[in-house]
Design a protein around this motif. Structure first.
Motif, PDB file in Angstrom:
ATOM      1  N   ILE A   3       0.816  -1.205   0.000  1.00 22.48           N
ATOM      2  CA  ILE A   3       0.000   0.000   0.000  1.00 22.48           C
ATOM      3  C   ILE A   3       0.858   1.266   0.000  1.00 22.48           C
ATOM      4  O   ILE A   3       0.491   2.263  -0.627  1.00 22.48           O
ATOM      5  N   GLU A   4       2.006   1.225   0.663  1.00 23.48           N
ATOM      6  CA  GLU A   4       2.867   2.405   0.680  1.00 23.48           C
ATOM      7  C   GLU A   4       3.386   2.744  -0.714  1.00 23.48           C
ATOM      8  O   GLU A   4       3.464   3.913  -1.083  1.00 23.48           O
ATOM      9  N   ALA A   5       3.705   1.722  -1.482  1.00 28.74           N
ATOM     10  CA  ALA A   5       4.172   1.948  -2.853  1.00 28.74           C
ATOM     11  C   ALA A   5       3.038   2.498  -3.719  1.00 28.74           C
ATOM     12  O   ALA A   5       3.261   3.385  -4.558  1.00 28.74           O
ATOM     13  N   VAL A   6       1.830   1.992  -3.518  1.00 23.51           N
ATOM     14  CA  VAL A   6       0.673   2.489  -4.263  1.00 23.51           C
ATOM     15  C   VAL A   6       0.449   3.961  -3.942  1.00 23.51           C
ATOM     16  O   VAL A   6       0.238   4.791  -4.842  1.00 23.51           O
ATOM     17  N   VAL A   7       0.504   4.310  -2.666  1.00 23.88           N
ATOM     18  CA  VAL A   7       0.307   5.696  -2.248  1.00 23.88           C
ATOM     19  C   VAL A   7       1.386   6.595  -2.855  1.00 23.88           C
ATOM     20  O   VAL A   7       1.080   7.690  -3.346  1.00 23.88           O
ATOM     21  N   ARG A   8       2.626   6.139  -2.836  1.00 26.37           N
ATOM     22  CA  ARG A   8       3.706   6.934  -3.447  1.00 26.37           C
ATOM     23  C   ARG A   8       3.481   7.124  -4.944  1.00 26.37           C
ATOM     24  O   ARG A   8       3.725   8.211  -5.486  1.00 26.37           O
ATOM     25  N   GLU A   9       3.006   6.080  -5.627  1.00 27.08           N
ATOM     26  CA  GLU A   9       2.711   6.191  -7.065  1.00 27.08           C
ATOM     27  C   GLU A   9       1.587   7.193  -7.321  1.00 27.08           C
ATOM     28  O   GLU A   9       1.640   7.954  -8.283  1.00 27.08           O
ATOM     29  N   ILE A  10       0.582   7.183  -6.474  1.00 26.33           N
ATOM     30  CA  ILE A  10      -0.523   8.142  -6.626  1.00 26.33           C
ATOM     31  C   ILE A  10      -0.003   9.558  -6.433  1.00 26.33           C
ATOM     32  O   ILE A  10      -0.310  10.456  -7.229  1.00 26.33           O
ATOM     33  N   ARG A  31      -8.487   4.134  -0.887  1.00 22.63           N
ATOM     34  CA  ARG A  31      -9.445   3.305  -0.142  1.00 22.63           C
ATOM     35  C   ARG A  31     -10.871   3.523  -0.642  1.00 22.63           C
ATOM     36  O   ARG A  31     -11.628   2.564  -0.810  1.00 22.63           O
ATOM     37  N   THR A  32     -11.248   4.776  -0.883  1.00 23.52           N
ATOM     38  CA  THR A  32     -12.600   5.034  -1.370  1.00 23.52           C
ATOM     39  C   THR A  32     -12.807   4.467  -2.771  1.00 23.52           C
ATOM     40  O   THR A  32     -13.894   3.995  -3.087  1.00 23.52           O
ATOM     41  N   VAL A  33     -11.767   4.512  -3.604  1.00 28.20           N
ATOM     42  CA  VAL A  33     -11.862   3.926  -4.949  1.00 28.20           C
ATOM     43  C   VAL A  33     -12.067   2.418  -4.846  1.00 28.20           C
ATOM     44  O   VAL A  33     -12.919   1.848  -5.537  1.00 28.20           O
ATOM     45  N   LEU A  34     -11.305   1.780  -3.981  1.00 32.57           N
ATOM     46  CA  LEU A  34     -11.462   0.331  -3.793  1.00 32.57           C
ATOM     47  C   LEU A  34     -12.861  -0.028  -3.323  1.00 32.57           C
ATOM     48  O   LEU A  34     -13.496  -0.939  -3.846  1.00 32.57           O
ATOM     49  N   GLU A  35     -13.347   0.695  -2.330  1.00 30.22           N
ATOM     50  CA  GLU A  35     -14.644   0.372  -1.739  1.00 30.22           C
ATOM     51  C   GLU A  35     -15.821   0.741  -2.635  1.00 30.22           C
ATOM     52  O   GLU A  35     -16.880   0.133  -2.537  1.00 30.22           O
ATOM     53  N   PHE A  41     -12.650  -4.470  -8.152  1.00 30.69           N
ATOM     54  CA  PHE A  41     -11.597  -4.827  -7.209  1.00 30.69           C
ATOM     55  C   PHE A  41     -12.161  -5.792  -6.173  1.00 30.69           C
ATOM     56  O   PHE A  41     -13.063  -5.447  -5.423  1.00 30.69           O
ATOM     57  N   SER A  42     -11.598  -6.971  -6.128  1.00 34.06           N
ATOM     58  CA  SER A  42     -12.011  -7.960  -5.133  1.00 34.06           C
ATOM     59  C   SER A  42     -11.260  -7.694  -3.840  1.00 34.06           C
ATOM     60  O   SER A  42     -10.029  -7.712  -3.804  1.00 34.06           O
ATOM     61  N   LEU A  43     -12.006  -7.449  -2.771  1.00 33.06           N
ATOM     62  CA  LEU A  43     -11.375  -7.177  -1.488  1.00 33.06           C
ATOM     63  C   LEU A  43     -11.034  -8.456  -0.738  1.00 33.06           C
ATOM     64  O   LEU A  43     -10.406  -8.419   0.318  1.00 33.06           O
ATOM     65  N   ASP A  44     -11.438  -9.589  -1.286  1.00 32.19           N
ATOM     66  CA  ASP A  44     -11.189 -10.873  -0.635  1.00 32.19           C
ATOM     67  C   ASP A  44      -9.843 -11.487  -1.002  1.00 32.19           C
ATOM     68  O   ASP A  44      -9.411 -12.448  -0.387  1.00 32.19           O
ATOM     69  N   SER A  45      -9.193 -10.953  -2.024  1.00 29.25           N
ATOM     70  CA  SER A  45      -7.918 -11.513  -2.452  1.00 29.25           C
ATOM     71  C   SER A  45      -6.956 -10.385  -2.810  1.00 29.25           C
ATOM     72  O   SER A  45      -7.332  -9.227  -2.869  1.00 29.25           O
ATOM     73  N   SER A  46      -5.712 -10.757  -3.050  1.00 26.43           N
ATOM     74  CA  SER A  46      -4.708  -9.767  -3.435  1.00 26.43           C
ATOM     75  C   SER A  46      -5.014  -9.205  -4.814  1.00 26.43           C
ATOM     76  O   SER A  46      -5.558  -9.897  -5.675  1.00 26.43           O
ATOM     77  N   LEU A  47      -4.629  -7.958  -5.002  1.00 29.02           N
ATOM     78  CA  LEU A  47      -4.846  -7.321  -6.296  1.00 29.02           C
ATOM     79  C   LEU A  47      -3.744  -7.728  -7.267  1.00 29.02           C
ATOM     80  O   LEU A  47      -2.577  -7.823  -6.893  1.00 29.02           O
ATOM     81  N   SER A  48      -4.127  -7.950  -8.509  1.00 27.35           N
ATOM     82  CA  SER A  48      -3.137  -8.240  -9.549  1.00 27.35           C
ATOM     83  C   SER A  48      -2.428  -6.934  -9.927  1.00 27.35           C
ATOM     84  O   SER A  48      -2.861  -5.842  -9.542  1.00 27.35           O
ATOM     85  N   ASP A  51      -4.762  -4.659 -11.661  1.00 26.07           N
ATOM     86  CA  ASP A  51      -5.693  -4.037 -10.722  1.00 26.07           C
ATOM     87  C   ASP A  51      -5.031  -2.892  -9.962  1.00 26.07           C
ATOM     88  O   ASP A  51      -5.643  -1.843  -9.741  1.00 26.07           O
ATOM     89  N   VAL A  52      -3.788  -3.094  -9.575  1.00 23.89           N
ATOM     90  CA  VAL A  52      -3.048  -2.050  -8.865  1.00 23.89           C
ATOM     91  C   VAL A  52      -2.870  -0.833  -9.772  1.00 23.89           C
ATOM     92  O   VAL A  52      -3.086   0.308  -9.350  1.00 23.89           O
ATOM     93  N   ASN A  53      -2.517  -1.057 -11.024  1.00 26.62           N
ATOM     94  CA  ASN A  53      -2.368   0.055 -11.970  1.00 26.62           C
ATOM     95  C   ASN A  53      -3.694   0.775 -12.191  1.00 26.62           C
ATOM     96  O   ASN A  53      -3.724   2.004 -12.289  1.00 26.62           O
TER      97      ASN A  53
END
Length: 91
Positions: A3-10, A31-35, A41-48, A51-53
């Motif tokens: 998540i830290e890397a995702v936040v830095r990319e954003i 978080r709001t985009v995911l929800e 985005f499946s919250l039950d499993s890891s994002l591919s 999906d991260v992009n």
């Protein structure tokens, strides 16, 4: 990607468009985009990786919106929460 890397990319994506955002705001928007997109985005499993992009792109688009009352409300909420946490730490 964590998540830290995702936040830095954003944050970096917004900075490349000339708009600086805090890591806290970027994380909150991610978080709001995911929800708000449970079909994408499946919250039950890891994002591919794709999906991260997608999450990064959607978050940057959301943060770049102009004259959006809900985004302005989120910004005020994050600003208040951040200020309140600092105030609590000082006490």
């Amino acid at each position: 990607m964590d998540i830290e890397a995702v936040v830095r990319e954003i944050c970096a994506g917004c900075a490349s468009k000339g708009y600086r955002v805090s890591e806290i705001l970027a994380a909150f928007i991610a978080r709001t985009v995911l929800e708000s997109n449970p079909n994408e985005f499946s919250l039950d499993s890891s994002l591919s990786n794709s999906d991260v992009n997608k999450l990064i792109d959607y978050s940057i688009q959301r943060l770049m919106e102009r004259d959006n009352p809900s985004l302005e409300t989120i910004k005020m909420q994050v600003g208040f929460d951040t200020c309140y946490v600092r105030l609590e730490e000082d006490l």
